[in-house]
Design an enzyme around this catalytic site. Structure first.
Site, PDB file in Angstrom:
ATOM      1  N   ASP A 291      43.315  49.850  33.410  1.00  0.00           N
ATOM      2  CA  ASP A 291      44.127  49.002  32.542  1.00  0.00           C
ATOM      3  C   ASP A 291      45.533  49.555  32.385  1.00  0.00           C
ATOM      4  OD1 ASP A 291      42.493  46.824  31.117  1.00  0.00           O
ATOM      5  OD2 ASP A 291      41.167  48.594  31.203  1.00  0.00           O
TER       6      ASP A 291
ATOM      7  N   ASN B 105      48.469  48.369  33.985  1.00  0.00           N
ATOM      8  CA  ASN B 105      49.466  48.211  35.055  1.00  0.00           C
ATOM      9  C   ASN B 105      50.609  47.311  34.605  1.00  0.00           C
ATOM     10  OD1 ASN B 105      47.689  49.684  36.526  1.00  0.00           O
ATOM     11  ND2 ASN B 105      46.917  47.954  37.740  1.00  0.00           N
TER      12      ASN B 105
ATOM     13  N   SER C 246      38.012  41.676  37.665  1.00  0.00           N
ATOM     14  CA  SER C 246      36.841  41.081  37.028  1.00  0.00           C
ATOM     15  C   SER C 246      36.775  39.594  37.357  1.00  0.00           C
ATOM     16  CB  SER C 246      36.899  41.265  35.516  1.00  0.00           C
ATOM     17  OG  SER C 246      37.801  40.326  34.967  1.00  0.00           O
TER      18      SER C 246
ATOM     19  N   ASN D 186      39.542  37.829  35.832  1.00  0.00           N
ATOM     20  CA  ASN D 186      40.908  38.027  36.315  1.00  0.00           C
ATOM     21  C   ASN D 186      41.409  36.877  37.186  1.00  0.00           C
ATOM     22  OD1 ASN D 186      40.545  41.619  36.646  1.00  0.00           O
ATOM     23  ND2 ASN D 186      41.386  40.407  34.972  1.00  0.00           N
ATOM     24  N   TRP D 187      40.458  36.023  37.634  1.00  0.00           N
ATOM     25  CA  TRP D 187      40.903  34.864  38.413  1.00  0.00           C
ATOM     26  C   TRP D 187      41.800  33.952  37.580  1.00  0.00           C
ATOM     27  CZ3 TRP D 187      40.502  35.127  43.422  1.00  0.00           C
ATOM     28  CH2 TRP D 187      39.417  35.785  44.010  1.00  0.00           C
TER      29      TRP D 187
ATOM     30  N   ARG E  48      37.378  47.826  24.738  1.00  0.00           N
ATOM     31  CA  ARG E  48      36.427  46.733  24.939  1.00  0.00           C
ATOM     32  C   ARG E  48      35.570  47.056  26.156  1.00  0.00           C
ATOM     33  NH1 ARG E  48      41.265  44.044  24.222  1.00  0.00           N
ATOM     34  NH2 ARG E  48      41.573  44.020  26.479  1.00  0.00           N
TER      35      ARG E  48
ATOM     36  N   GLU F 150      28.683  57.164  27.481  1.00  0.00           N
ATOM     37  CA  GLU F 150      29.702  57.650  26.556  1.00  0.00           C
ATOM     38  C   GLU F 150      31.013  56.956  26.916  1.00  0.00           C
ATOM     39  OE1 GLU F 150      29.238  59.875  24.092  1.00  0.00           O
ATOM     40  OE2 GLU F 150      27.095  59.923  24.544  1.00  0.00           O
TER      41      GLU F 150
END
Lengths: 489, 228
Positions: free
Chosen positions: B2, B4, B47, B50-51, B173, B186
């Site tokens: 995450d 970018n 993911s 993400n589309w 998340r 963890e």
């Protein structure tokens, strides 16, 4: 191309009586010499026309090679009964080949002069092969060899009258044919300039198209140049073949290098195991299959690496292969694909009687049919051809194009095709038991029963057989058994 | 992976520049994980959600991923890293990219070193649905379905439970990531953005993980590390 079959077959007796020539069988120089001999054969107008019309060597060269090799081994068999049977089979096969070439001249695969020429090219190529690799044969050996080739021709033709009795006369005969009769035929050009550039991968390397294409792009033109340089000068001039600088040196180097393999330990190069291994279908149950599948996994990885390290040509290089895959999802293939892979056996882009005859020939060869079963099979295929022609040849040119086929696919499973399936079942069911057992199945498909077959108690019944054949032929459904039989290169 | 986009925004660069900068981090982290003895490394690259991003950004990502895969394939092979792609089933993935994924997986299939799973076009829920479908298709009776059996029907059933998830850029998340496997994972949430994330940051996360008291709620401990 059956002429080639005959031709290659005829060195067999030579080796039988001359054990030291047994080495020629596995001699890599033969690979070059056979190509050269085949070009010279094909340059003969009669032979060339027969090749162009009937041969499957463009579309299925590896299967063709394997059949030639097996035929050669039979002609070489110590048992005269096996040799006679093979000679009779070859004669029947050739008797079915006649027609006319593109210029309307008649050809006939039984033509005695043409058959003598095939044998002559093989003998001459064997002699030339030895000369070019710097190990010329002495006069005695040459004469003995010549006598053997004449014996072979006699075995096929009844007598060897078409070839001069004496070796000295043979050279005059050879030169005269080269000067007077050979032409720049289509078939010779195909062998020299098209065959190796488009040679499909053998079954073994089918999973690695990238690797195959890369190797072929390098070796194809080389083989062409080597063969051209080894042809007799008068023919090169007449056919307008290029004189590439350096080609003669390359050619002699290739022959010399191939000749050097005689220093390798005996048994290292064995033509039979090479050919058999190349023809192994991917899911064969052959004992060698494990080694082969290990090898195939390596080949697959190598081609994956090759593809990955190939520089990108722009960001979206559309490549045609995956389109084909997309079209075949669900086990069906497109009409066009089926046409080229299965129906058009001679690879000329049209479906014609020679294509179906080639299919019948392949089936008859596999099942090792004698008369009258062979004729029944051919007749069934001929009836199917008439049915196809009537249904599909809409423009009336006597043959069926890929477009005509695609337009009329659904109407394919007519009564004649069902008849073909039934005749094929009878021919496969050698003991007439009404079912196909494991051995009979292996004769046709060269593999054991496949798991997904509807086999009850280890046999394969008539209705299941006919059903599978029809769904392969008319439904274009992929089939693990028929695909290696009819689509493999 | 995450941050970018934010990384690029902070520098007044287009979002795509952030994705490009991520490449260095990916290679750096793969090397660091291998050197630290991690045996299972998973990267969440793209993911199923993400589309929904703008078409141009998605196109750019696809081209970038393709270039990265091809560029580093020989290195991954030489390092003994087994690569595979989790998800990657959507027809929107360009054909050439799918071919490259296949090729890289084939090429490195026999490697014995670390297993690198790249979650591309991945969704944890979809995987669970897939497993359920597969169970039903096999006609498994309801009484026989156990957690273990269910796990065997997930894609890449050899993947062990995840021990550690690293989510960069301070986001906290799950975002539909390997839902089944993260049951007792963890979680570490470093604030650093992915393009700035480097080997020392990664090692710091591992260090944090080692000091955690993992109780597994009574479930016997699983070996192996898996980070994202």
């Amino acid at each position: 191309m059956t002429t080639g079959t005959t031709g290659t077959a005829d060195q067999a007796p030579l080796f039988r009586t001359q054990p030291q020539f047994r080495a020629f069988f596995d001699d890599p120089r033969w690979a070059l010499a056979i190509i050269r001999a085949t070009v010279l054969e094909a340059a003969h107008p009669q032979v060339g026309a027969a090749l162009a019309e009937n041969s499957t060597f463009v579309a299925h060269p590896w299967r063709r090679l394997r059949n030639t090799f097996l035929s050669m081994r039979r002609m070489f068999d110590p048992d005269p009964a096996v040799r006679e049977r093979e000679a009779a089979r070859l004669n029947r096969l050739h008797a079915r080949m006649s027609g006319s070439d593109s210029r309307g001249r008649a050809y006939d695969a039984m033509d005695r002069a043409a058959r003598a020429w095939v044998v002559a090219t093989l003998f001459e190529s064997a002699v030339t092969m030895c000369r070019l690799s710097g190990q010329p044969l002495d006069q005695d050996t040459m004469e003995r060899m010549y006598a053997e080739y004449r014996t072979f021709l006699a075995a096929l033709d009844g007598d060897a009258g078409e070839l001069p009795l004496d070796l000295n006369d043979f050279w005059r005969y050879f030169d005269r044919v080269v000067e007077d009769e050979l032409e720049d035929t289509e078939a010779a050009r195909v062998i020299l300039f098209r065959l190796f550039d488009h040679l499909p991968a053998p079954a073994l390397l089918d999973g690695a198209p990238t690797l195959w294409a890369a190797g072929r792009a390098l070796v194809g033109p080389l083989l062409g140049a080597i063969t051209v340089a080894s042809l007799p000068e008068p023919y090169r001039r007449k056919a307008g073949l290029p004189e590439t600088p350096g080609a003669p040196t390359l050619m002699q180097g290739a022959y010399l290098a191939a000749g050097l393999t005689r220093f390798l330990p005996e048994g290292w190069i064995d033509a039979e195991s090479v050919i058999e291994t190349l023809s192994l279908p991917p899911d064969s149950d052959d004992p060698r299959a494990r080694t082969v599948s290990a090898l195939r996994a390596r080949v697959k990885r190598a081609s994956a690496l090759l593809r990955l390290v190939t520089p990108l040509s722009g960001d979206t290089g559309p490549d045609p292969a995956p389109t084909a895959t997309a079209a075949t999802e669900g086990g069906r293939r497109s009409a066009e694909e089926f046409f080229h892979q299965v129906l058009d056996q001679t690879g000329d882009g049209h479906l014609d009687w020679p294509d179906l005859a080639a299919t019948a020939r392949e089936l008859a060869t596999r099942l090792d049919l004698d008369e009258p079963e062979e004729t029944r099979l051919y007749d069934a295929f001929a009836a199917w051809w008439r049915e196809l022609q009537a249904a599909l040849d809409t423009d009336g040119d006597g043959r069926v194009s890929a477009d005509e086929y695609a337009a009329a696919v659904p109407s394919l499973a007519g009564p004649a095709l069902i008849r073909v399936a039934e005749v094929l079942f009878d021919a496969t069911d050698k003991d007439g038991s009404g079912t196909i057992n494991a051995d009979e199945y292996r004769a046709l498909f060269r593999t054991a029963f496949h798991r997904d077959l509807t086999t009850t108690d280890g046999t394969y019944g008539r209705s299941a057989f006919v059903g599978d054949f029809l769904s392969f032929m008319s439904g274009r459904r992929r089939n693990t058994a028929y695909d290696p039989l009819l689509t493999d290169a | 992976m995450d941050g970018n986009g934010r990384w690029a925004q902070l520098r007044s660069l287009p979002r795509t520049a952030g994705h490009r900068a991520a490449e260095t981090t990916v290679i750096d982290i793969i090397e660091a994980a291998r050197a630290a003895g991690v045996e299972w490394l998973s990267l969440y690259a793209f993911s199923t959600e993400n589309w929904n991003r703008p078409g141009t950004e998605v196109d750019y990502l696809m081209r970038l991923v393709r270039r990265v895969v091809r560029k580093h394939a020989p290195l991954l092979l030489a390092r003994g890293i087994r690569c595979r792609f989790l998800g990657a089933a959507d027809p929107r993935i360009p054909r050439e990219l799918a071919q490259d994924f296949d090729d890289l997986a084939t090429l490195t299939a026999d490697n014995q070193g670390m297993t690198l799973t790249v979650a591309f076009d991945h969704g944890g829920r979809r995987d669970i649905v897939q497993a359920a479908k597969s169970l039903i298709r096999n006609g498994t009776p309801a009484d026989e379905v156990t957690e273990r059996l269910f796990a065997d029907h997930l894609p890449f059933p050899d993947t062990p439970d995840v021990d550690l998830v690293i989510r960069t850029s301070g986001e906290q998340r799950i975002s539909n990531f390997m839902l089944w496997q993260v049951a007792y994972a963890e979680w570490v949430f470093p604030d650093v953005l992915w393009p700035d994330f480097r080997a020392p940051d990664f090692l710091a996360c591992l260090h944090t993980y080692r000091r955690r008291d993992r109780r597994f709620g009574g479930v016997p401990p699983q070996t192996n590390g898996d980070t994202s």
